[in-house]
Design a protein around this motif. Structure first.
Motif, short mmCIF file in Angstrom:
data_model
loop_
_atom_site.label_atom_id
_atom_site.label_comp_id
_atom_site.label_asym_id
_atom_site.label_seq_id
_atom_site.Cartn_x
_atom_site.Cartn_y
_atom_site.Cartn_z
N ALA A 192 0.88 -1.18 0.00
CA ALA A 192 0.00 0.00 0.00
C ALA A 192 0.91 1.22 0.00
N THR A 193 0.52 2.24 -0.73
CA THR A 193 1.37 3.43 -0.80
C THR A 193 1.02 4.44 0.28
N GLN A 194 -0.15 4.31 0.90
CA GLN A 194 -0.56 5.18 2.00
C GLN A 194 -1.12 4.31 3.12
N ILE A 195 -0.56 4.48 4.32
CA ILE A 195 -0.98 3.66 5.45
C ILE A 195 -1.22 4.57 6.65
N PRO A 196 -2.44 4.58 7.19
CA PRO A 196 -2.66 5.35 8.42
C PRO A 196 -1.93 4.70 9.59
N LEU A 197 -1.35 5.54 10.44
CA LEU A 197 -0.61 5.05 11.60
C LEU A 197 -1.21 5.61 12.88
N VAL A 198 -1.06 4.84 13.95
CA VAL A 198 -1.35 5.29 15.31
C VAL A 198 -0.13 4.93 16.14
N GLN A 199 -0.10 5.39 17.37
CA GLN A 199 1.01 5.06 18.26
C GLN A 199 1.16 3.54 18.33
N GLY A 200 2.35 3.03 18.03
CA GLY A 200 2.62 1.59 18.12
C GLY A 200 2.22 0.78 16.90
N SER A 201 1.82 1.43 15.81
CA SER A 201 1.45 0.69 14.60
C SER A 201 2.59 -0.20 14.14
N LYS A 202 2.22 -1.39 13.68
CA LYS A 202 3.17 -2.33 13.08
C LYS A 202 2.80 -2.48 11.61
N VAL A 203 3.82 -2.36 10.76
CA VAL A 203 3.63 -2.50 9.32
C VAL A 203 4.54 -3.62 8.83
N LYS A 204 3.98 -4.59 8.12
CA LYS A 204 4.75 -5.74 7.66
C LYS A 204 5.40 -5.45 6.31
N VAL A 205 6.70 -5.75 6.22
CA VAL A 205 7.44 -5.62 4.97
C VAL A 205 7.11 -6.82 4.11
N GLN A 206 6.75 -6.57 2.83
CA GLN A 206 6.32 -7.67 1.99
C GLN A 206 7.07 -7.82 0.67
N ASN A 207 7.67 -6.75 0.17
CA ASN A 207 8.23 -6.80 -1.18
C ASN A 207 9.70 -6.41 -1.21
N ASP A 208 10.50 -7.19 -1.94
CA ASP A 208 11.91 -6.86 -2.15
C ASP A 208 12.02 -5.56 -2.93
N GLY A 209 13.12 -4.86 -2.72
CA GLY A 209 13.39 -3.65 -3.49
C GLY A 209 14.04 -2.58 -2.63
N PHE A 210 14.20 -1.42 -3.24
CA PHE A 210 14.78 -0.26 -2.57
C PHE A 210 13.71 0.81 -2.52
N TRP A 211 13.31 1.20 -1.32
CA TRP A 211 12.12 2.02 -1.12
C TRP A 211 12.44 3.28 -0.32
N GLY A 212 11.58 4.26 -0.48
CA GLY A 212 11.60 5.43 0.38
C GLY A 212 10.23 5.57 1.01
N PHE A 213 10.18 6.19 2.17
CA PHE A 213 8.88 6.50 2.75
C PHE A 213 8.99 7.76 3.57
N SER A 214 7.87 8.38 3.79
CA SER A 214 7.80 9.56 4.65
C SER A 214 6.54 9.45 5.50
#
Length: 122
Positions: free
Chosen positions: A73-95
């Motif tokens: 997903a390119t946009q993910i809502p976060l809250v305190q303590g959110s866990k996001v699972k890494v799924q795809n190989d590659g070189f990524w950036g995020f903000s």
């Protein structure tokens, strides 16, 4: 065996640019594998008058990739303590863009620019 990277996001009221660290260490790159997770800890100032209101993670490839994001997903809502699972190989950036609510009812706006995430062997 999957790893969990604890990403601490620090910010100061009045300064819109946030910083980040992993387990207390300033890093420029997160090296991960599929099935690893990133856990987000927003370090609020030592004041009960500031609360996290909302946060959104934005992700995309730094090199051509088959998937749109390391998280499917390119946009993910976060809250305190959110866990996001890494799924795809590659070189990524995020903000991450986030807001706080102050005791006086005003809003603070913050931005965590461009941590990079290398997944697998790139």
């Amino acid at each position: 065996m999957a790893n969990d990277y604890n990403i601490a996001i620090q910010f100061n009221p009045g300064n819109p640019m946030a910083t980040w660290s992993i387990d207390g260490k300033i890093e420029a790159l997160i090296k991960a594998q599929p099935d690893d997770t990133l856990t987000f800890d927003f370090r609020l100032p030592d004041s009960p008058s500031v609360t996290l209101a909302s946060a959104m993670l934005f992700a995309g490839p730094r090199k051509p990739a088959e998937a749109p994001s390391p998280f499917n997903a390119t946009q993910i809502p976060l809250v305190q303590g959110s866990k996001v699972k890494v799924q795809n190989d590659g070189f990524w950036g995020f903000s991450i863009a986030f807001t706080t609510t102050n005791q006086d009812g005003t809003t603070g706006f913050y931005f965590l620019p461009d941590p990079e995430l290398e997944v697998g062997s790139t």
